[in-house]
Design a protein around this motif. Structure first.
Motif, PDB file in Angstrom:
ATOM      1  N   HIS A  14      66.032  15.698  60.604  1.00 45.19           N
ATOM      2  CA  HIS A  14      66.218  15.626  59.152  1.00 45.19           C
ATOM      3  C   HIS A  14      64.906  15.914  58.432  1.00 45.19           C
ATOM      4  CE1 HIS A  14      70.165  13.853  59.880  1.00 45.19           C
ATOM      5  NE2 HIS A  14      69.578  13.131  60.804  1.00 45.19           N
ATOM      6  N   LEU A  15      64.140  16.808  59.010  1.00 48.83           N
ATOM      7  CA  LEU A  15      62.840  17.096  58.433  1.00 48.83           C
ATOM      8  C   LEU A  15      62.863  18.435  57.715  1.00 48.83           C
ATOM      9  CD1 LEU A  15      60.626  16.085  61.476  1.00 48.83           C
ATOM     10  CD2 LEU A  15      61.373  14.665  59.575  1.00 48.83           C
ATOM     11  N   THR A  16      62.211  18.468  56.568  1.00 50.20           N
ATOM     12  CA  THR A  16      62.056  19.722  55.857  1.00 50.20           C
ATOM     13  C   THR A  16      60.576  19.943  55.583  1.00 50.20           C
ATOM     14  OG1 THR A  16      62.408  18.574  53.772  1.00 50.20           O
ATOM     15  CG2 THR A  16      64.320  19.637  54.750  1.00 50.20           C
ATOM     16  N   GLU A  18      57.651  22.111  53.474  1.00 54.05           N
ATOM     17  CA  GLU A  18      57.390  22.975  52.332  1.00 54.05           C
ATOM     18  C   GLU A  18      55.922  23.315  52.311  1.00 54.05           C
ATOM     19  OE1 GLU A  18      57.853  22.972  47.455  1.00 54.05           O
ATOM     20  OE2 GLU A  18      58.321  21.203  48.636  1.00 54.05           O
ATOM     21  N   ILE A  26      55.797  17.737  54.739  1.00 51.83           N
ATOM     22  CA  ILE A  26      57.015  17.527  55.495  1.00 51.83           C
ATOM     23  C   ILE A  26      57.702  16.260  54.981  1.00 51.83           C
ATOM     24  CG2 ILE A  26      57.949  17.089  57.789  1.00 51.83           C
ATOM     25  CD1 ILE A  26      55.247  18.501  58.750  1.00 51.83           C
ATOM     26  N   SER A  27      58.986  16.377  54.766  1.00 48.36           N
ATOM     27  CA  SER A  27      59.739  15.234  54.268  1.00 48.36           C
ATOM     28  C   SER A  27      60.842  14.882  55.253  1.00 48.36           C
ATOM     29  CB  SER A  27      60.360  15.544  52.904  1.00 48.36           C
ATOM     30  OG  SER A  27      59.360  15.983  52.010  1.00 48.36           O
ATOM     31  N   CYS A  28      61.055  13.605  55.438  1.00 50.45           N
ATOM     32  CA  CYS A  28      62.138  13.118  56.272  1.00 50.45           C
ATOM     33  C   CYS A  28      63.231  12.605  55.355  1.00 50.45           C
ATOM     34  CB  CYS A  28      61.627  12.013  57.192  1.00 50.45           C
ATOM     35  SG  CYS A  28      62.951  11.192  58.104  1.00 50.45           S
ATOM     36  N   SER A  29      64.392  13.220  55.453  1.00 50.19           N
ATOM     37  CA  SER A  29      65.472  12.795  54.568  1.00 50.19           C
ATOM     38  C   SER A  29      66.176  11.563  55.116  1.00 50.19           C
ATOM     39  CB  SER A  29      66.485  13.934  54.390  1.00 50.19           C
ATOM     40  OG  SER A  29      67.032  14.301  55.640  1.00 50.19           O
ATOM     41  N   SER A  34      57.223  11.091  53.608  1.00 51.17           N
ATOM     42  CA  SER A  34      56.726  12.457  53.574  1.00 51.17           C
ATOM     43  C   SER A  34      55.253  12.444  53.917  1.00 51.17           C
ATOM     44  CB  SER A  34      56.968  13.088  52.204  1.00 51.17           C
ATOM     45  OG  SER A  34      56.166  12.465  51.233  1.00 51.17           O
TER      46      SER A  34
END
Ligand SMILES: [Zn+2]
Ligand SMILES: [Zn+2]
Length: 99
Positions: A14-16, A18, A26-29, A34
């Motif tokens: 669940h990582l994005t 940018e 990096i953000s963990c939803s 982050s």
């Protein structure tokens, strides 16, 4: 492709990421954490790219004894400028005596 896991909840699904200038946020939803990774790691002192990026958790102690990681700070340690600090921390896979 992000080959990392969230340092807080350990998910890697669940990582994005940018890219923002010289770093990647990096953000963990999953848990909302982050943190940053340098896109082009380099030493701020000598400009060398022979560096080791070490994530340092920013830990906050909430009420009681619970500790929670609120963010990750990336420390970039230069093998030249920060050789002593690297040796102190011990890299495990890299004997400090090699330098
Ligand atoms: Zn997470
Ligand atoms: Zn340096």
């Amino acid at each position: 492709m992000i080959e990392i896991a969230c340092p807080n909840c350990a998910t890697d699904e669940h990582l994005t990421g940018e890219r923002i200038e010289q770093k990647i946020v990096i953000s963990c939803s999953d848990c909302g954490l982050s943190w940053e990774r340098p896109a082009v790691p380099h030493c701020s002192a000598c400009g060398s790219t022979d560096v080791v990026a070490q994530p340092v958790p920013v830990i906050e102690r909430s009420r009681g004894t619970q500790m929670s990681i609120t963010a990750m700070h990336i420390e970039t340690l230069c093998r030249v400028c920060d050789a002593e600090r690297l040796a102190e921390r011990g890299q495990g896979h890299l004997p400090p005596a090699l330098g």
